[in-house]
Scaffold this active site. Structure first.
Site, PDB file in Angstrom:
ATOM      1  N   ASP A 151       0.838  -1.205   0.000  1.00 48.34           N
ATOM      2  CA  ASP A 151       0.000   0.000   0.000  1.00 48.34           C
ATOM      3  C   ASP A 151       0.875   1.257   0.000  1.00 48.34           C
ATOM      4  OD1 ASP A 151      -2.303   1.468   0.022  1.00 48.34           O
ATOM      5  OD2 ASP A 151      -2.711   1.180   2.157  1.00 48.34           O
ATOM      6  N   ASN A 194     -10.609  -3.205  -6.315  1.00 46.13           N
ATOM      7  CA  ASN A 194      -9.868  -2.191  -7.079  1.00 46.13           C
ATOM      8  C   ASN A 194     -10.511  -1.882  -8.439  1.00 46.13           C
ATOM      9  OD1 ASN A 194      -6.563  -3.206  -5.895  1.00 46.13           O
ATOM     10  ND2 ASN A 194      -7.925  -1.612  -5.125  1.00 46.13           N
TER      11      ASN A 194
HETATM   12  C1  FPP Z   1      -2.160   0.162  -3.155  1.00 49.42           C
HETATM   13  O1  FPP Z   1      -1.655   1.471  -3.151  1.00 49.42           O
HETATM   14  C2  FPP Z   1      -1.547  -0.572  -4.252  1.00 49.42           C
HETATM   15  C3  FPP Z   1      -2.218  -1.149  -5.264  1.00 49.42           C
HETATM   16  C4  FPP Z   1      -3.690  -1.117  -5.367  1.00 49.42           C
HETATM   17  C5  FPP Z   1      -1.523  -1.815  -6.368  1.00 49.42           C
HETATM   18  C6  FPP Z   1      -0.279  -2.570  -6.046  1.00 49.42           C
HETATM   19  C7  FPP Z   1       0.488  -2.679  -7.288  1.00 49.42           C
HETATM   20  C8  FPP Z   1       1.845  -2.581  -7.384  1.00 49.42           C
HETATM   21  C9  FPP Z   1       2.714  -2.513  -6.224  1.00 49.42           C
HETATM   22  C10 FPP Z   1       2.535  -2.509  -8.704  1.00 49.42           C
HETATM   23  C11 FPP Z   1       2.443  -3.662  -9.598  1.00 49.42           C
HETATM   24  C12 FPP Z   1       2.543  -4.999  -8.951  1.00 49.42           C
HETATM   25  C13 FPP Z   1       3.273  -6.030  -9.446  1.00 49.42           C
HETATM   26  C14 FPP Z   1       3.182  -7.370  -8.824  1.00 49.42           C
HETATM   27  C15 FPP Z   1       4.192  -5.871 -10.587  1.00 49.42           C
HETATM   28  P1  FPP Z   1      -2.635   2.680  -3.343  1.00 49.42           P
HETATM   29  O2  FPP Z   1      -2.713   2.990  -4.782  1.00 49.42           O
HETATM   30  O3  FPP Z   1      -3.952   2.383  -2.705  1.00 49.42           O
HETATM   31  O4  FPP Z   1      -1.880   3.808  -2.555  1.00 49.42           O
HETATM   32  P2  FPP Z   1      -2.521   4.953  -1.659  1.00 49.42           P
HETATM   33  O5  FPP Z   1      -3.162   4.283  -0.477  1.00 49.42           O
HETATM   34  O6  FPP Z   1      -1.336   5.776  -1.278  1.00 49.42           O
HETATM   35  O7  FPP Z   1      -3.494   5.693  -2.535  1.00 49.42           O
END
Ligand code: FPP
Length: 246
Positions: free
Chosen positions: A8, A56
């Site tokens: 996250d 998501n």
């Molecule tokens: C949550 O952060 C993260 C995600 C919903 C996506 C996770 C994806 C990756 C780390 C990149 C690709 C993955 C792989 C396996 C190559 P958020 O967007 O909710 O962050 P925030 O809480 O700061 O808004």
């Protein structure tokens, strides 16, 4: 040793740099490369990463497309590297809502790496633990033995059966499970770190493993100091008691 990570903080990492959220996810993908290597080097046998939850889909279409495109490119690029490093890749979650190109990349990567024995890397895409549990329950019925239920759960998740989670790490400062591996985390040690995922490096990872090593795992029993018995520290390679309550 099964470690699972809720990655996250990509969005906040980007907005602090006045970048768009997609840039945060790209930086997050670089952190994935780093931590996969670090986990294999640390002797972790299974690593499950939460890349895209079923909830998501409710994000803006542009972000969803960017994330799924990033996952497809990641699988295509990492396939040979994982093969070379004997890392087996599986993708857990629903397949039927993904586009054909992503499904193709998943199939290729899983096939290419299927003989990997050093570490099992599981990437959760369109994953909802509650949905997997409901479907596994529906498949096996009310009188299923735990082993039968776990086999059904693995089948629903498109993954070979995996051990329960020992350590769950969540970056980004929030303290919740967000519908991730709810059954498998029944006795997991939870480590929440403030670091945003793109900043999560080997030092932060080592710190989380050290924190895990300091936890006393009792699995509902009493402390080994009292029982002389089965519970133990969560250190890597520690002998684990057989799962109880089954
Ligand atoms: C949550 O952060 C993260 C995600 C919903 C996506 C996770 C994806 C990756 C780390 C990149 C690709 C993955 C792989 C396996 C190559 P958020 O967007 O909710 O962050 P925030 O809480 O700061 O808004």
């Amino acid at each position: 040793m099964h470690t699972a990570i809720i990655m996250d903080g990509n969005g906040r990492w980007a907005s602090r740099r006045l970048l768009n959220r997609e840039a945060g996810h790209r930086a997050g993908a670089q952190a994935v490369d780093r931590i996969v290597r670090a986990a294999a080097a640390a002797g972790i046998s299974t690593l499950t990463l939460y890349a895209f939850s079923s909830d998501n889909w409710h994000r803006p279409a542009r972000e969803v497309q960017a994330l799924l495109g990033l996952l497809r490119r990641h699988l295509l690029l990492q396939s040979d590297r994982c093969l070379a490093e004997s890392i087996r890749v599986s993708v857990i979650g629903r397949r039927e809502r993904l586009d054909a190109a992503l499904i193709g990349a998943i199939d290729d990567c899983e096939r290419t790496t299927s003989a990997g024995e050093r570490m099992h890397l599981r990437i959760a895409i369109d994953y909802s633990s509650r949905r997997s549990l409901i479907e596994a329950g529906a498949l096996t019925g009310p009188r299923a033995e735990p082993g039968e239920f776990l086999a059904a759960l693995a089948r629903i998740d498109h993954s070979p059966p995996s051990p329960e989670v020992d350590l769950l790490i969540r970056t980004g400062g929030e303290k919740r499970l967000s519908d991730f591996l709810l059954w498998e985390c029944a006795y997991a040690e939870l480590v929440f770190v403030d670091c945003l995922w793109p900043d999560f490096d080997n030092t932060e990872f080592t710190r989380a493993l050290e924190e895990f090593g300091r936890r006393e795992r009792r699995f509902g029993r009493v402390s080994p100091d009292v029982s002389g018995g089965l519970a133990g520290r969560g250190r890597l390679g520690a002998d684990r008691p057989v799962a109880v309550g089954r």
